[in-house]
Scaffold this motif. Structure first.
Motif, PDB file in Angstrom:
ATOM      1  N   GLY A  43       0.814  -1.207   0.000  1.00 40.47           N
ATOM      2  CA  GLY A  43       0.000   0.000   0.000  1.00 40.47           C
ATOM      3  C   GLY A  43       0.849   1.258   0.000  1.00 40.47           C
ATOM      4  N   ILE A  44       1.904   1.263   0.791  1.00 38.46           N
ATOM      5  CA  ILE A  44       2.814   2.413   0.844  1.00 38.46           C
ATOM      6  C   ILE A  44       3.498   2.599  -0.508  1.00 38.46           C
ATOM      7  CG2 ILE A  44       4.989   3.247   1.848  1.00 38.46           C
ATOM      8  CD1 ILE A  44       4.047   1.811   4.488  1.00 38.46           C
ATOM      9  N   LEU A  45       3.989   1.514  -1.077  1.00 41.01           N
ATOM     10  CA  LEU A  45       4.685   1.596  -2.368  1.00 41.01           C
ATOM     11  C   LEU A  45       3.752   2.069  -3.482  1.00 41.01           C
ATOM     12  CD1 LEU A  45       6.809  -1.673  -2.156  1.00 41.01           C
ATOM     13  CD2 LEU A  45       7.644   0.688  -1.960  1.00 41.01           C
ATOM     14  N   LEU A  46       2.515   1.591  -3.473  1.00 38.26           N
ATOM     15  CA  LEU A  46       1.560   2.016  -4.501  1.00 38.26           C
ATOM     16  C   LEU A  46       1.222   3.493  -4.350  1.00 38.26           C
ATOM     17  CD1 LEU A  46      -0.778  -1.089  -4.650  1.00 38.26           C
ATOM     18  CD2 LEU A  46       0.851  -0.340  -6.391  1.00 38.26           C
ATOM     19  N   GLN A  47       1.087   3.964  -3.124  1.00 38.85           N
ATOM     20  CA  GLN A  47       0.807   5.377  -2.901  1.00 38.85           C
ATOM     21  C   GLN A  47       1.967   6.235  -3.406  1.00 38.85           C
ATOM     22  OE1 GLN A  47      -1.880   7.021  -2.198  1.00 38.85           O
ATOM     23  NE2 GLN A  47      -0.847   9.006  -2.162  1.00 38.85           N
ATOM     24  N   GLU A  48       3.195   5.771  -3.187  1.00 42.19           N
ATOM     25  CA  GLU A  48       4.360   6.508  -3.675  1.00 42.19           C
ATOM     26  C   GLU A  48       4.418   6.515  -5.207  1.00 42.19           C
ATOM     27  OE1 GLU A  48       7.660   4.576  -1.753  1.00 42.19           O
ATOM     28  OE2 GLU A  48       7.236   5.536   0.176  1.00 42.19           O
ATOM     29  N   LYS A  49       4.049   5.393  -5.813  1.00 42.98           N
ATOM     30  CA  LYS A  49       4.123   5.262  -7.267  1.00 42.98           C
ATOM     31  C   LYS A  49       2.957   5.950  -7.981  1.00 42.98           C
ATOM     32  CE  LYS A  49       5.099   1.873 -10.841  1.00 42.98           C
ATOM     33  NZ  LYS A  49       5.472   0.485 -11.125  1.00 42.98           N
ATOM     34  N   PHE A  50       1.783   5.927  -7.357  1.00 45.24           N
ATOM     35  CA  PHE A  50       0.575   6.493  -7.969  1.00 45.24           C
ATOM     36  C   PHE A  50      -0.095   7.484  -7.007  1.00 45.24           C
ATOM     37  CE2 PHE A  50       1.018   2.069  -9.520  1.00 45.24           C
ATOM     38  CZ  PHE A  50       1.170   2.302 -10.883  1.00 45.24           C
ATOM     39  N   PRO A  51       0.569   8.590  -6.682  1.00 46.71           N
ATOM     40  CA  PRO A  51       0.047   9.494  -5.651  1.00 46.71           C
ATOM     41  C   PRO A  51      -1.287  10.164  -5.990  1.00 46.71           C
ATOM     42  CG  PRO A  51       1.892  10.503  -6.792  1.00 46.71           C
ATOM     43  CD  PRO A  51       1.822   9.073  -7.263  1.00 46.71           C
ATOM     44  N   ASP A  52      -1.603  10.279  -7.260  1.00 45.85           N
ATOM     45  CA  ASP A  52      -2.840  10.958  -7.656  1.00 45.85           C
ATOM     46  C   ASP A  52      -3.986  10.005  -7.968  1.00 45.85           C
ATOM     47  OD1 ASP A  52      -1.566  13.459  -7.417  1.00 45.85           O
ATOM     48  OD2 ASP A  52      -0.750  13.277  -9.444  1.00 45.85           O
ATOM     49  N   THR A  53      -3.776   8.718  -7.717  1.00 47.23           N
ATOM     50  CA  THR A  53      -4.792   7.715  -8.019  1.00 47.23           C
ATOM     51  C   THR A  53      -5.589   7.380  -6.768  1.00 47.23           C
ATOM     52  OG1 THR A  53      -3.399   6.752  -9.738  1.00 47.23           O
ATOM     53  CG2 THR A  53      -5.152   5.355  -8.866  1.00 47.23           C
ATOM     54  N   ASP A  54      -6.922   7.423  -6.891  1.00 45.56           N
ATOM     55  CA  ASP A  54      -7.794   6.981  -5.797  1.00 45.56           C
ATOM     56  C   ASP A  54      -7.848   5.457  -5.862  1.00 45.56           C
ATOM     57  OD1 ASP A  54      -9.847   6.200  -4.103  1.00 45.56           O
ATOM     58  OD2 ASP A  54     -11.253   7.713  -4.821  1.00 45.56           O
ATOM     59  N   PRO A  55      -7.305   4.779  -4.854  1.00 41.10           N
ATOM     60  CA  PRO A  55      -7.258   3.311  -4.889  1.00 41.10           C
ATOM     61  C   PRO A  55      -8.619   2.652  -5.054  1.00 41.10           C
ATOM     62  CG  PRO A  55      -5.958   4.169  -3.073  1.00 41.10           C
ATOM     63  CD  PRO A  55      -6.707   5.323  -3.651  1.00 41.10           C
ATOM     64  N   LEU A  56      -9.673   3.312  -4.610  1.00 40.49           N
ATOM     65  CA  LEU A  56     -11.004   2.710  -4.703  1.00 40.49           C
ATOM     66  C   LEU A  56     -11.548   2.707  -6.126  1.00 40.49           C
ATOM     67  CD1 LEU A  56     -12.675   4.062  -1.445  1.00 40.49           C
ATOM     68  CD2 LEU A  56     -11.388   1.943  -1.804  1.00 40.49           C
ATOM     69  N   THR A  57     -10.860   3.399  -7.038  1.00 40.70           N
ATOM     70  CA  THR A  57     -11.292   3.415  -8.441  1.00 40.70           C
ATOM     71  C   THR A  57     -10.515   2.412  -9.290  1.00 40.70           C
ATOM     72  OG1 THR A  57      -9.708   5.126  -9.122  1.00 40.70           O
ATOM     73  CG2 THR A  57     -11.844   5.877  -8.253  1.00 40.70           C
ATOM     74  N   VAL A  58      -9.570   1.708  -8.685  1.00 41.22           N
ATOM     75  CA  VAL A  58      -8.711   0.774  -9.423  1.00 41.22           C
ATOM     76  C   VAL A  58      -9.345  -0.616  -9.443  1.00 41.22           C
ATOM     77  CG1 VAL A  58      -6.428  -0.311  -9.494  1.00 41.22           C
ATOM     78  CG2 VAL A  58      -6.652   2.082  -8.785  1.00 41.22           C
ATOM     79  N   ARG A  59      -9.512  -1.160 -10.635  1.00 44.61           N
ATOM     80  CA  ARG A  59     -10.047  -2.514 -10.768  1.00 44.61           C
ATOM     81  C   ARG A  59      -9.020  -3.528 -10.278  1.00 44.61           C
ATOM     82  NH1 ARG A  59     -11.954  -2.936 -16.841  1.00 44.61           N
ATOM     83  NH2 ARG A  59     -10.259  -1.492 -17.113  1.00 44.61           N
ATOM     84  N   PHE A  60      -9.483  -4.650  -9.783  1.00 40.37           N
ATOM     85  CA  PHE A  60      -8.569  -5.663  -9.262  1.00 40.37           C
ATOM     86  C   PHE A  60      -7.609  -6.180 -10.333  1.00 40.37           C
ATOM     87  CE2 PHE A  60     -10.872  -7.272  -5.185  1.00 40.37           C
ATOM     88  CZ  PHE A  60     -10.598  -6.067  -4.579  1.00 40.37           C
ATOM     89  N   THR A  61      -8.052  -6.223 -11.584  1.00 39.60           N
ATOM     90  CA  THR A  61      -7.147  -6.682 -12.643  1.00 39.60           C
ATOM     91  C   THR A  61      -5.971  -5.708 -12.782  1.00 39.60           C
ATOM     92  OG1 THR A  61      -8.580  -5.590 -14.256  1.00 39.60           O
ATOM     93  CG2 THR A  61      -8.855  -7.982 -13.965  1.00 39.60           C
ATOM     94  N   ASP A  62      -6.254  -4.412 -12.688  1.00 38.26           N
ATOM     95  CA  ASP A  62      -5.186  -3.419 -12.755  1.00 38.26           C
ATOM     96  C   ASP A  62      -4.339  -3.439 -11.493  1.00 38.26           C
ATOM     97  OD1 ASP A  62      -5.961  -2.524 -15.301  1.00 38.26           O
ATOM     98  OD2 ASP A  62      -7.394  -1.112 -14.442  1.00 38.26           O
ATOM     99  N   LEU A  63      -4.986  -3.574 -10.340  1.00 33.92           N
ATOM    100  CA  LEU A  63      -4.261  -3.633  -9.079  1.00 33.92           C
ATOM    101  C   LEU A  63      -3.283  -4.811  -9.088  1.00 33.92           C
ATOM    102  CD1 LEU A  63      -3.777  -2.596  -6.221  1.00 33.92           C
ATOM    103  CD2 LEU A  63      -5.733  -3.964  -5.465  1.00 33.92           C
ATOM    104  N   HIS A  64      -3.718  -5.938  -9.577  1.00 32.72           N
ATOM    105  CA  HIS A  64      -2.868  -7.125  -9.670  1.00 32.72           C
ATOM    106  C   HIS A  64      -1.614  -6.802 -10.489  1.00 32.72           C
ATOM    107  CE1 HIS A  64      -1.493 -11.029 -11.198  1.00 32.72           C
ATOM    108  NE2 HIS A  64      -2.029 -11.547 -10.108  1.00 32.72           N
ATOM    109  N   ARG A  65      -1.813  -6.138 -11.615  1.00 32.37           N
ATOM    110  CA  ARG A  65      -0.688  -5.777 -12.478  1.00 32.37           C
ATOM    111  C   ARG A  65       0.229  -4.776 -11.777  1.00 32.37           C
ATOM    112  NH1 ARG A  65      -0.584  -1.643 -15.916  1.00 32.37           N
ATOM    113  NH2 ARG A  65      -2.848  -1.544 -16.015  1.00 32.37           N
ATOM    114  N   TYR A  66      -0.342  -3.761 -11.129  1.00 32.78           N
ATOM    115  CA  TYR A  66       0.470  -2.768 -10.410  1.00 32.78           C
ATOM    116  C   TYR A  66       1.360  -3.446  -9.379  1.00 32.78           C
ATOM    117  CZ  TYR A  66      -2.761   0.923 -12.085  1.00 32.78           C
ATOM    118  OH  TYR A  66      -3.522   1.784 -12.833  1.00 32.78           O
TER     119      TYR A  66
END
Length: 72
Positions: free
Chosen positions: A14-37
Motif C-alpha cells: 500500500g505504501i509503495l503504490l501510494q508513492e508510485k501512484f500518488p494521484d490515483t484513488d485506490p477505490l477506483t482501481v479494478r482488481f485486474t489493474d491492481l494485480h498488475r500494479y
C-alpha cells in the motif's frame, strides 16, 4: 538489498503504490489493474498466480489508508 515483497505484505505494498501512484484513488482501481500494479513493483517476488480477491482487497484498503493520510 531490499526485502522481497509478497502478496502477504499488504501494508508495505500500500505504501509503495501510494508513492508510485500518488494521484490515483485506490477505490477506483479494478482488481485486474491492481494485480498488475503489484506484480510490477520493484522488489515484488511472489508468484503472480498466488493472489486472490481477499489479498487484493487487503492491499487496496492498505493503499486507501495511505492515500487518505497523504491527501487529508
Amino acid at each position: 538489498m531490499a526485502r522481497e515483497i509478497t502478496w502477504n505484505d499488504a501494508e508495505e505494498i500500500g505504501i509503495l503504490l501510494q508513492e508510485k501512484f500518488p494521484d490515483t484513488d485506490p477505490l477506483t482501481v479494478r482488481f485486474t489493474d491492481l494485480h498488475r500494479y503489484v506484480t510490477e513493483l520493484e522488489g515484488f517476488s511472489d508468484d503472480a498466480a498466488k493472489s486472490n480477491e481477499s489479498k487484493l482487497e487487503a492491499i487496496q484498503m492498505a493503499w486507501y489508508e495511505e492515500h487518505k493520510d497523504a491527501n487529508g
